[in-house]
Design an enzyme around this catalytic site. Structure first.
Site, PDB file in Angstrom:
ATOM      1  N   HIS A  76       0.792  -1.219   0.000  1.00 46.88           N
ATOM      2  CA  HIS A  76       0.000   0.000   0.000  1.00 46.88           C
ATOM      3  C   HIS A  76       0.823   1.267   0.000  1.00 46.88           C
ATOM      4  CE1 HIS A  76      -4.261  -1.334   0.323  1.00 46.88           C
ATOM      5  NE2 HIS A  76      -3.577  -2.444   0.195  1.00 46.88           N
ATOM      6  N   SER A  95      -0.067  -0.982  -6.289  1.00 48.25           N
ATOM      7  CA  SER A  95       0.189  -2.117  -7.168  1.00 48.25           C
ATOM      8  C   SER A  95       0.951  -1.688  -8.410  1.00 48.25           C
ATOM      9  CB  SER A  95      -1.138  -2.737  -7.625  1.00 48.25           C
ATOM     10  OG  SER A  95      -1.669  -3.546  -6.628  1.00 48.25           O
ATOM     11  N   LYS A 125     -13.886  -7.907  -8.597  1.00 52.74           N
ATOM     12  CA  LYS A 125     -13.124  -8.700  -9.563  1.00 52.74           C
ATOM     13  C   LYS A 125     -12.418  -9.859  -8.840  1.00 52.74           C
ATOM     14  CE  LYS A 125      -9.634  -7.977 -13.124  1.00 52.74           C
ATOM     15  NZ  LYS A 125      -8.706  -6.994 -13.706  1.00 52.74           N
ATOM     16  N   ASP A 126     -11.828  -9.565  -7.662  1.00 50.09           N
ATOM     17  CA  ASP A 126     -11.139 -10.604  -6.892  1.00 50.09           C
ATOM     18  C   ASP A 126     -12.121 -11.679  -6.409  1.00 50.09           C
ATOM     19  OD1 ASP A 126      -8.765  -9.378  -7.286  1.00 50.09           O
ATOM     20  OD2 ASP A 126      -8.407  -8.800  -5.204  1.00 50.09           O
ATOM     21  N   GLU A 166       6.237 -33.820  -2.315  1.00 52.19           N
ATOM     22  CA  GLU A 166       5.026 -33.251  -2.892  1.00 52.19           C
ATOM     23  C   GLU A 166       5.402 -32.497  -4.162  1.00 52.19           C
ATOM     24  OE1 GLU A 166       6.083 -33.200   0.324  1.00 52.19           O
ATOM     25  OE2 GLU A 166       4.661 -31.951   1.401  1.00 52.19           O
TER      26      GLU A 166
END
Lengths: 308, 431
Positions: free
Chosen positions: B216, B220, B244-245, B288
């Protein structure tokens, strides 16, 4: 100097031969999954319970329990499965009364009672399937040194989850049951021709690379030959034959039928919640797909006047 | 966080709290008023998805821990107790096990997105470092979580990985003994792994808060890799990006729950349904899937110490990426050569994952005389070469494409941007 050089060359050659033999004998010839020329193909059974909508065939699970009880249970324990599971929904679904009777055929040590004494009582639905041996050492002693594995999870502990399962919409559990089916139907009395031919081929290659090559020969020893067991030598003698059980529902007890029934029973034992998992899964996915559609509509509406 | 907040408390209680602890305006600035570049594409949703997966893992994990017994004699059966007798236990366990894989998928895409668009470059280096720290903590947490069911792969995976620490000079043996709590993987190992597996996710959560805080401050990055200049270049986080997320999270959940309900064991190993046995070694010990590329690097180096250094180095080198990349241009969109090397890097990573689980002596794709080992060595060289050679050198010699003036100009065109700016100014004047 020359000597040293020769030594190094000879060591390098021996290493190369060792690698060749390792890769062709333990690597190709004896590894499951790899296919020797002339060996039979593993069968892919069309399981009723496979796929997104697949459910168990109750009658098949009941027959599978019969095969387990009359044949497998003589050597194999199934500690994680309780008698009460046999009447739960999504399984063989015997009636609760029938399960009480099935359980009571076996005894179990319980206690201590009020006097501090251990006592023997009939099994109840809450108890596990009976173990044929008191402990692992006793099991090994009775089986020529080999330990018959517990069957509770065997169908999930064998076979691999392949990408085919992912893209064909099949449940990833068929690898293990196909393996069990093929293993149970894959016994032959004599070492088959393709093994001898492979020995011959490996020995030819070995001798070509090194004249001092020691010949390898497939020795069965006290073991039994199975087309589908890793290394082809299995301690367990063929457990199932035609009519090794007499099905109470009148189904003809061919070897294939018994193998299919008991493999289905074993995958149920390993994954008793499969039916409810799939039926809830369909609802969850439908819900999420509709929700995604709504979310998309809201998102579009919000972004309607924004170029981005 | 950095004062984007437009939050003004309306109620008396809100004002009272705001004067004493401005937590609501802090959250408001983080998730509501935060200006985000308008041109973010769908590759930017994976941060939110990873956050969602972390919460899924913590919630399912806490409930699983209520039913699990961390004891070498009981752990395996307690997991089966969860699968068979605990109400909805099978769903919790399958969600947790597959959730771990899906968390890693989201994080891998998130990291690769950062690499493609140069998100790690100034002023976002600390953001990147914190992200890498989260990834490292995830690796440790995932590994210890896989040990808890105490199956054959749990036990032997733990044995193999803890043995790596033996190669540390001077104190390697002591580190290993400390990890084991004894002289082999046994009950004390399981106990401490359980304890740490419960602790680390909360450490991750803490670092996630720092990661978001560090996001922040500069805001972004975006597909163009240029900083927003005007108000016109950004949209508020809510409702534009929250919605959107959320939409993307639902799509991702469909994939997660496909695996949970229809193919729950696909990403696991059959051997882990066999109880741990220190006397029987599985034919192939495979970690894994999310560790496979690093496992391949380990195996490709013909020296134990070198292999371990290579494996950990492959992860640690990612921390210094911001200082290895010399390019002035962030986004691969304007770096035609980097774009090619980047996609080779991605493909190479997948290839390394393949080498992590096949026999090293077998022929590569059946090509006679070309072993997997040989090709995996080439892959390993490319992996490190990408960071050590390509990133620093390419930045100096690459001819980049011209950058647009601003985000809004790139999105709307020069005229469109001017038009929109006039409209915005008029609307503001009216207000």
């Amino acid at each position: 100097m020359n000597n040293l050089k020769q030594n190094i060359t000879s060591i390098a050659r021996k290493t190369a031969i060792a690698l060749l033999v390792v890769s062709s004998v333990s690597g190709s010839a004896l590894a499951a999954g790899d296919h020797l020329e002339g060996a039979p193909e593993a069968k892919h059974v069309d399981w009723s319970w496979a796929g997104v909508f697949g459910t168990f065939d109750r009658a098949q699970l009941q027959r599978g329990y019969q095969v387990y009880k009359e044949v497998c249970a003589n050597c194999h324990a199934m500690d994680l499965v309780k008698f009460r599971n046999l009447s739960q929904s999504g399984g063989p679904e015997f009636s609760e009364a029938a399960v009480k009777v099935l359980a009571a055929e076996y005894e179990i040590e319980d206690g201590p009672d009020a006097e501090g004494e251990m006592f023997i009582r009939p099994r109840e639905p809450k108890d596990s399937m009976p173990a044929p041996f008191a402990n692992n050492n006793a099991a090994k002693a009775s089986n020529g040194g080999a330990l018959p594995p517990d069957l509770s999870l065997i169908a999930k502990a064998r076979g691999h989850y392949s990408f085919k399962d992912l893209f064909m919409g099949r449940d990833g559990l068929t690898g293990g049951t196909n393996y069990i089916y093929n293993l149970l139907t894959g016994y032959v009395d004599e070492v088959p021709e393709y093994i001898l031919e492979n020995d011959h081929h490996v020995n030819e290659m070995g001798k070509e690379a090194d004249p001092n090559f020691t010949e390898q020969h497939f020795e069965l020893g006290d073991s039994n030959f199975n087309h589908f067991y890793e290394g082809y030598k299995i301690a367990m003698a063929a457990p199932l034959f035609e009519d090794s059980v007499e099905y109470t529902d009148g189904t003809a007890a061919t070897l294939e039928q018994q193998a299919e029934d008991v493999a289905s029973f074993l995958i149920w034992a390993a994954e008793p919640k499969m039916e409810i998992r799939k039926s809830i899964g369909i609802k969850v996915l439908l819900y999420l797909i509709i929700l995604a559609g709504l979310m998309y509509a809201v998102k579009r509406r919000i972004w309607e006047n924004v170029r981005h | 966080m950095s004062g984007h907040s437009t939050y003004v408390p309306k109620s008396d209680a809100g004002k009272w709290l705001e004067e004493r602890l401005p937590i609501i305006s802090l959250m408001h600035s983080a998730a509501v008023s935060m200006p985000n570049p308008r041109n973010l594409n769908y590759w930017w949703v994976f941060g939110g998805i990873a956050m969602f997966m972390l919460i899924v893992q913590i919630v399912t994990g806490i409930i699983l821990a209520m039913h699990y017994t961390p004891h070498a004699d009981m752990a395996f059966n307690s997991v089966e107790h969860i699968m068979r007798d605990v109400n909805w236990g099978w769903m919790l366990r399958y969600t947790h096990a597959n959730g771990a894989s899906m968390f890693f998928i989201a994080v891998y895409i998130h990291i690769l997105r950062g690499m493609y668009y140069g998100s790690y470059k100034a002023p976002r280096e600390v953001l990147w470092l914190l992200g890498m720290l989260i990834y490292l903590l995830m690796m440790a947490t995932g590994f210890m979580g896989y040990v808890l069911p105490w199956g054959q792969m749990s036990f032997w995976g733990a044995t193999v990985i803890t043995n790596f620490f033996e190669v540390v000079p001077f104190i390697g043996d002591d580190i290993r003994t400390l990890l084991w709590g004894g002289f082999a993987v046994d009950n004390p190992t399981l106990n401490r792994f359980f304890s740490l597996h419960y602790l680390l996710p909360f450490v991750i959560l803490g670092v996630v808060v720092l990661h978001i805080w560090a996001l922040h401050v500069p805001g972004s990055n975006n597909p163009l890799g240029i900083e927003p200049k005007t108000k016109q270049d950004t949209m508020s986080f809510h409702p534009y990006f929250t919605m959107k997320d959320l939409y993307a999270i639902v799509l991702f959940a469909i994939v997660l729950f496909y695996f949970v309900f229809f193919n729950p064991n696909f990403m696991g190993h059959p051997d882990n349904y066999i109880p741990a046995n220190s006397l029987v070694t599985p034919a192939h010990i495979v970690p894994e899937w999310y560790y496979l590329p690093f496992y391949a690097i380990l195996r490709s180096i013909p020296d134990k110490l070198g292999g371990v250094v290579g494996m950990f180095g492959a992860i640690l080198i990612m921390f210094v990426v911001p200082w290895l990349d010399t390019s002035k241009v962030r986004s691969a969109k304007f770096r035609p050569a980097y774009r090619i090397f980047f996609w080779i890097f991605v493909f190479n990573g997948i290839l390394l994952g393949y080498f992590g689980q096949v026999s090293t002596t077998d022929d590569f794709l059946g090509i006679h005389g070309v072993t997997n080992l040989l090709v995996s060595r080439i892959s390993t060289i490319y992996y490190f070469g990408f960071f050590i050679v390509i990133l620093p050198v390419l930045g100096l010699i690459e001819k980049t494409k011209p950058l647009p003036n601003s985000i809004s100009e790139a999105v709307l065109g020069v005229e469109g941007a001017a038009e929109e700016a006039a409209l915005l100014a008029a609307a503001e004047a009216k207000a």
